[in-house]
Write an enzyme that holds these catalytic residues in place. Structure first.
Site, PDB file in Angstrom:
ATOM      1  N   ASN A 187     -34.563  87.945  23.981  1.00  0.00           N
ATOM      2  CA  ASN A 187     -33.498  88.238  25.081  1.00  0.00           C
ATOM      3  C   ASN A 187     -34.139  88.420  26.566  1.00  0.00           C
ATOM      4  O   ASN A 187     -33.380  88.537  27.522  1.00  0.00           O
ATOM      5  CB  ASN A 187     -32.324  89.173  24.732  1.00  0.00           C
ATOM      6  CG  ASN A 187     -33.069  90.434  24.571  1.00  0.00           C
ATOM      7  OD1 ASN A 187     -34.404  90.695  24.456  1.00  0.00           O
ATOM      8  ND2 ASN A 187     -32.310  91.505  24.446  1.00  0.00           N
ATOM      9  N   PHE A 226     -39.536  90.336  23.955  1.00  0.00           N
ATOM     10  CA  PHE A 226     -38.473  89.867  23.154  1.00  0.00           C
ATOM     11  C   PHE A 226     -37.779  88.818  23.590  1.00  0.00           C
ATOM     12  O   PHE A 226     -37.494  88.500  24.871  1.00  0.00           O
ATOM     13  CB  PHE A 226     -37.905  91.228  22.618  1.00  0.00           C
ATOM     14  CG  PHE A 226     -38.528  92.172  21.853  1.00  0.00           C
ATOM     15  CD1 PHE A 226     -38.927  91.824  20.378  1.00  0.00           C
ATOM     16  CD2 PHE A 226     -38.946  93.403  22.413  1.00  0.00           C
ATOM     17  CE1 PHE A 226     -39.603  92.782  19.643  1.00  0.00           C
ATOM     18  CE2 PHE A 226     -39.714  94.024  21.655  1.00  0.00           C
ATOM     19  CZ  PHE A 226     -40.144  93.786  20.148  1.00  0.00           C
ATOM     20  N   ASP A 268     -35.700  77.522  17.639  1.00  0.00           N
ATOM     21  CA  ASP A 268     -34.827  77.443  16.231  1.00  0.00           C
ATOM     22  C   ASP A 268     -33.691  77.105  16.511  1.00  0.00           C
ATOM     23  O   ASP A 268     -32.930  77.360  17.526  1.00  0.00           O
ATOM     24  CB  ASP A 268     -34.980  78.775  15.523  1.00  0.00           C
ATOM     25  CG  ASP A 268     -34.396  80.112  16.288  1.00  0.00           C
ATOM     26  OD1 ASP A 268     -34.821  80.210  17.604  1.00  0.00           O
ATOM     27  OD2 ASP A 268     -33.592  80.592  15.707  1.00  0.00           O
ATOM     28  N   HIS A 323     -36.892  82.842  13.539  1.00  0.00           N
ATOM     29  CA  HIS A 323     -36.741  82.747  15.126  1.00  0.00           C
ATOM     30  C   HIS A 323     -38.131  82.446  15.849  1.00  0.00           C
ATOM     31  O   HIS A 323     -37.965  81.979  16.756  1.00  0.00           O
ATOM     32  CB  HIS A 323     -36.358  84.216  15.417  1.00  0.00           C
ATOM     33  CG  HIS A 323     -35.218  84.203  16.430  1.00  0.00           C
ATOM     34  ND1 HIS A 323     -34.310  83.364  16.696  1.00  0.00           N
ATOM     35  CD2 HIS A 323     -34.754  85.392  17.214  1.00  0.00           C
ATOM     36  CE1 HIS A 323     -33.341  83.582  17.593  1.00  0.00           C
ATOM     37  NE2 HIS A 323     -33.754  84.991  17.991  1.00  0.00           N
ATOM     38  N   ASN A 337     -30.199  83.704  22.562  1.00  0.00           N
ATOM     39  CA  ASN A 337     -30.578  84.617  23.631  1.00  0.00           C
ATOM     40  C   ASN A 337     -31.775  84.185  24.460  1.00  0.00           C
ATOM     41  O   ASN A 337     -31.852  84.665  25.692  1.00  0.00           O
ATOM     42  CB  ASN A 337     -30.736  86.141  22.906  1.00  0.00           C
ATOM     43  CG  ASN A 337     -29.439  86.517  22.556  1.00  0.00           C
ATOM     44  OD1 ASN A 337     -28.398  86.324  23.205  1.00  0.00           O
ATOM     45  ND2 ASN A 337     -29.585  87.386  21.580  1.00  0.00           N
TER      46      ASN A 337
END
Length: 192
Positions: free
Chosen positions: A72, A70, A97, A19, A118
């Site tokens: 999201n 993060f 990704d 990610h 996200n």
């Protein structure tokens, strides 16, 4: 000027995860531009300002970004930095990704949906548009019945690390080509 955003999650726990390939690519771009990341107060991101395309009048200014939030919640810092630098969404490049593309494959495109990602969802919401560039870094589908969320939050295996370094360099090349030569030329060179 361009805003080049590498998607990932902050901290050493996530550093090698699939990610986080966006972080790896902007790190490579910063290395090439001989610039370092700093954390401007109130931005919730690390930013490195530099130039792509050499020196002088031909070089293009960029702000390379790694959110300190993060995945999201990435949209907030991206929107704030776009406003700070007065950069329109169509001058934003997001590197992320992509499960639907095999490892060692890239796709560069403008606009589109978030495909369940996200980070893209957060950026689309904060910019009020999906009209920005994406460098989609293929990581492939998880093997067997592994959950996609577990797959993206796992490290690349040791057997792929040499190829990973090559692919990170190729994705950085694609970003440079996009900034200097435009979408059509970049797609013809890098979309596989």
């Amino acid at each position: 000027m361009w805003l080049v955003v590498g998607l990932g999650n902050p901290g050493p726990t996530y550093a090698g995860h699939r990610h986080n390939v966006g972080y790896l690519v902007v790190d490579e771009l910063a290395r090439r531009a001989a610039t370092r990341f700093s954390a401007p107060k109130g931005m919730r991101a690390e930013v490195a300002e530099g130039r792509i395309g050499g020196v002088g009048a031909d070089a293009v200014r960029v702000a390379l970004v790694k959110s300190r939030t993060f995945m999201n919640e990435t949209g907030g810092p991206v929107s704030k930095l776009a406003n700070y630098y007065k950069i329109a969404p169509e001058r934003v490049i997001v590197i992320h990704d992509e499960l639907d593309i095999d490892f060692t494959q890239l796709r560069v495109k403008f606009g589109g949906g978030d495909n369940g990602h996200n980070g893209l969802k957060s950026i689309r919401k904060s910019l009020n548009t999906g009209d920005f560039y994406r460098v989609r870094f293929g990581i492939g589908r998880p093997p067997g019945r592994q959950e996609p969320s577990d797959f993206v939050l796992s490290d690349f295996p040791a057997s792929l690390r040499a190829d990973l370094a090559l692919e990170v360099g190729r994705a950085a090349d694609a970003v440079e080509c996009l900034v200097l030569e435009g979408l059509e030329r970049t797609q013809s060179k890098f979309n596989s």
